[in-house]
Motif scaffolding. Structure first.
Motif, short mmCIF file in Angstrom:
data_model
loop_
_atom_site.label_atom_id
_atom_site.label_comp_id
_atom_site.label_asym_id
_atom_site.label_seq_id
_atom_site.Cartn_x
_atom_site.Cartn_y
_atom_site.Cartn_z
N THR A 1 10.09 4.18 -2.97
CA THR A 1 8.95 4.74 -3.70
C THR A 1 9.29 4.85 -5.17
N GLY B 1 7.18 6.12 -8.46
CA GLY B 1 5.91 6.67 -8.92
C GLY B 1 4.93 6.72 -7.78
N ASP B 2 3.77 6.07 -7.93
CA ASP B 2 2.77 6.05 -6.87
C ASP B 2 2.80 4.75 -6.07
N GLN B 3 3.86 3.94 -6.25
CA GLN B 3 4.00 2.68 -5.52
C GLN B 3 5.04 2.82 -4.42
N THR B 4 4.73 2.21 -3.27
CA THR B 4 5.64 2.25 -2.13
C THR B 4 5.78 0.85 -1.54
N SER C 1 0.83 -1.19 0.00
CA SER C 1 0.00 0.00 0.00
C SER C 1 0.86 1.24 0.00
N ALA C 2 0.23 2.37 -0.14
CA ALA C 2 0.98 3.62 -0.24
C ALA C 2 1.76 3.92 1.02
N ASP C 3 1.25 3.46 2.17
CA ASP C 3 1.95 3.79 3.40
C ASP C 3 2.86 2.67 3.87
#
Length: 736
Positions: free
Chosen positions: A618, A620-623, A35-37
């Motif tokens: 990170t 792009g929008d992937q973490t 997830s992003a976090d």
């Protein structure tokens, strides 16, 4: 957390150096939320490699101590099972160049060999060879053959395997038993190798090409043994198994044409000597991918025609004219190899055969078949990766001498290991080498090489029919040297020996991965290793593929340091941003390209307990977040205090050091801006004071340093503490 441990010096490695080392966890990674976090999972699988699944693993243990290669009889190599007819041990190239002289040379000895399959499903094969040089002894076996055995390492107590060749005529290696799959990762860990190069003497503080042999028994009654303390120059003992000098050379496959067939094997300057002079060199071929099926150790020229990719150490004799250079990846500068300690390490690929005549469709073979050698380093140019748009990779460079990636650091044998790995994907090879390197420290190097880059192929990369190869580099080989007739006379200049189809369109060369000592006329020494692994492709890549490694050390000889290295295993752009968080601070790296490996370094005053670093990547929008554990050390406990006072119009400083540990602090050095004081010892609970004048009426800001080692039991590190002192009075002036 490790407090203290007893260390035994061996092979010139003294306790004075050994006590500064610590053994910590190897490569570590954890599955985590995509997830992003982020959100790291607490479980850690140290065998995890993004994109790969562990197929086989060989960890040598107590049971392996009983492996006895002596139970397997030696088999005579009668040269009937040849790999090729050009440069194999009985190859046409040697007969054509040396005629009957080569026949006399190769009949002056016998070559013996043996193999043993080990591990789960017998996935590893041990391959040994040796030369019987005394044909009058009545013994059907070599005097000093290649050796494989499993030992308990005296310095660490760890169980490791050892491959040994105490004569350049002996070969000893391991390899996969069955052909490798089309895609794979193979890796293993080496804790020591003694294959030439200078070694550091902690007693003198100097490097030297001279070392001492620990001793080894050979022969049924020890008649060919090497005594402990026998001198070695660049890894070679002076005499061979029969006690002869000037016999360690490339006989009977010389590296240069010298009409060597007219001179005896032994003699000053004969047959390209290895342990002295302009042709002298030693080295370790740590990991080789070959096009040969079920390979055995062979002569140097044979392997110069049969390698796809390679990682080696090249240790030249000081008298050898070597224009090679060593890269410092920290500064991007090159140093001439002759100005180094001759521990240069080289990852490289083999290009097509030398002398390709595209118009005529043939390869010009001078004396022997050989390939171009194309070296990697961080000092090379970056070029676009043709397989992954937007990605940049280091270009391999072909030179007339090696361009080394770095220098290995044998001062840390066997406590800090090296890991060698090769990956084969659908489109290319990746070479990986991690460990401790001179002038750089703890580091991982990774280099991706497409099968074809700028019309330069990896030699015979096609492992299976139709494997991205259309025959474009095929051609026949044509000798450029005057050949001998069977009656011993020379042929005319117009007569050329030819061999057809060096790399035809329907060919296939499945990979075999060799580790160890593959030459039988060039190198001498031994290596100790463990943890051999084979991986197959797996669909297990997280949102952002990274790998983390944690280590505590003080390789620079000062205060303890925590290193968290992160490797970007992504194959595509955009590049990755990485944040490393520890109890000692946070470091961030931006725009990290694929295969790059930033190292977050944290210097710590005092002990470093066991801990876990958090790494977030990170793209792009992937973490993706992983936790990287590390094993700490408990260093000597000292406290410090600084005060100042005025005497007339001059400032005077007091630097106090108190030993709050339960062992004595020895060899204490207090370094201040005003001078240095030393103390042989500070007892537990005691305090020493350095009172020193500044010769100034003001006291500037500054630091002072305390360095000490622990008395009694050795500890992991000498203790170093940097203390900043600053006064609230502004300014601290004695004439106010």
């Amino acid at each position: 957390m490790r407090r203290r441990r007893e260390l035994t010096p061996a092979l010139g490695l003294g306790v004075g150096l050994a006590v500064v080392l610590t053994l910590t966890t190897g490569p570590s990674a954890a599955s985590a939320s995509d997830s992003a976090d982020g959100g790291a999972d607490a479980s850690v699988d140290e065998t995890f490699r993004p994109g790969w699944e562990l197929k086989y693993r060989e960890l040598f243990d107590e049971e392996d101590l009983d492996i006895d290669m002596d139970e397997i009889p030696w088999k005579l190599d009668n040269y009937e099972n040849v790999y090729d007819t050009i440069s194999d041990d009985d190859g046409d190239a040697y007969w054509g160049e040396m005629g009957m002289g080569f026949g006399q040379a190769i009949r002056s000895f016998r070559t013996w060999e043996k193999t043993k399959e080990i591990g789960e499903d017998n996935w590893i094969t041990v391959a040994l060879t040796g030369r019987q040089q005394d044909l009058t002894s009545g013994k059907n076996q070599p005097e000093r053959p290649g050796v494989f055995h499993v030992i308990r390492q005296p310095e660490t107590g760890n169980i490791v395997a050892e491959l040994r060749s105490d004569d350049p005529t002996a070969g000893a290696m391991i390899r996969n038993t069955r052909p490798m799959p089309a895609e794979y990762r193979m890796e293993y860990t080496v804790t020591r190798y003694e294959m030439g190069g200078e070694r550091y003497d902690p007693e003198t503080g100097e490097w030297s090409m001279w070392t001492e042999h620990p001793g080894f028994e050979y022969g049924d009654d020890g008649e060919y043994s090497i005594a402990p303390g026998t001198p070695r120059w660049n890894g070679f003992t002076v005499t061979d198994a029969l006690g002869r000098e000037n016999c360690k050379n490339q006989y009977p496959w010389p590296d240069s044409q010298t009409n060597a067939y007219t001179v005896p094997q032994c003699g000053r300057g004969n047959w390209n000597p290895l342990n002295y002079g302009g042709a002298g060199y030693n080295g370790l071929h740590a990991l080789t991918v070959t096009d040969v099926q079920n390979p055995m150790p062979r002569n140097l020229h044979f392997w110069h025609y049969h390698r796809k990719v390679l990682m080696d150490q090249f240790a030249t004799d000081p008298d050898r004219n070597n224009n090679g250079a060593v890269c410092n990846s920290e500064t991007g500068t090159l140093t001439r190899m002759q100005e180094t300690h001759r521990n240069g390490v080289n990852p490289w690929v083999s290009g097509r055969m030398n002398g390709f005549n595209s118009a005529g469709g043939y390869y010009e073979v001078g004396r022997m078949a050989g390939q171009s050698q194309r070296f990697f380093s961080d000092c090379n140019n970056s070029v676009p990766d043709p397989d992954h748009p937007g990605r940049m990779i280091y270009e391999d460079t072909t030179t007339n001498a090696p361009r080394a990636m770095a220098q290995s650091d044998p001062r840390f044998f066997p406590y800090i290991p090296y890991t060698f790995a090769v990956e084969r994907s659908e489109l290319g090879y990746t070479l990986e080498w991690s460990g401790m390197f001179q002038d750089v420290g703890w580091h991982t190097y990774r280099y991706y090489r497409p099968f074809i880059l700028n019309n330069n192929p990896v030699w015979r990369y096609n492992a299976y029919p139709g494997d991205h190869y259309d025959g474009r580099y095929n051609g026949y080989a044509r000798s450029t040297t005057n050949q001998f007739n069977p009656d011993g006379t020379r042929q005319g200049n117009s007569t050329k020996r030819t061999w057809p189809d060096m790399w035809h369109a329907n060919s296939a060369y499945p990979d075999f991965v060799m580790m160890g000592i593959e030459y039988t006329n060039s190198t001498e020494g031994w290596l100790q290793f463990d943890d051999v692994r084979m991986y197959e492709p797996a669909d297990n890549r997280p949102a952002v593929s990274i790998l983390g490694k944690g280590r505590v050390d003080n390789w620079h000889g000062q205060q303890p340091q925590l290193d968290i290295e992160v490797i970007n295993l992504e194959e595509t752009v955009p590049n990755v941003d990485i944040t490393v968080t520890t109890d000692y601070g946070t470091q961030t790296f931006t725009n990290v390209r694929p295969d790059a490996h930033p190292n977050a370094r944290f210097k710590v005053n005092g002990p470093i307990p066991d801990g876990v670093a958090t790494v977030t990547a990170t793209k792009g929008d992937q973490t993706h977040t992983i936790e990287v554990p590390y094993e700490g050390i408990d260093s000597l406990q000292l406290t410090t205090e600084v005060s100042g006072k005025c005497y007339a119009d001059r400032a005077r400083m007091d630097y106090k050091v108190t030993n709050t540990d339960d062992v004595a602090a020895e060899d204490v050095t207090v370094t201040t801006p005003q001078g240095t004081r030393t103390f042989p010892s500070i007892a537990p609970g005691a305090t020493v004071n350095v009172s020193i004048g500044t010769r100034s009426d003001t006291v500037p800001e500054g630091t002072f340093t305390v360095a000490a080692t622990a008395g009694g039991d050795p500890v992991e590190y000498p203790f170093t503490k940097d203390v900043e002192y600053q006064y609230t009075a502004a300014p601290f002036a004695c004439d106010d």
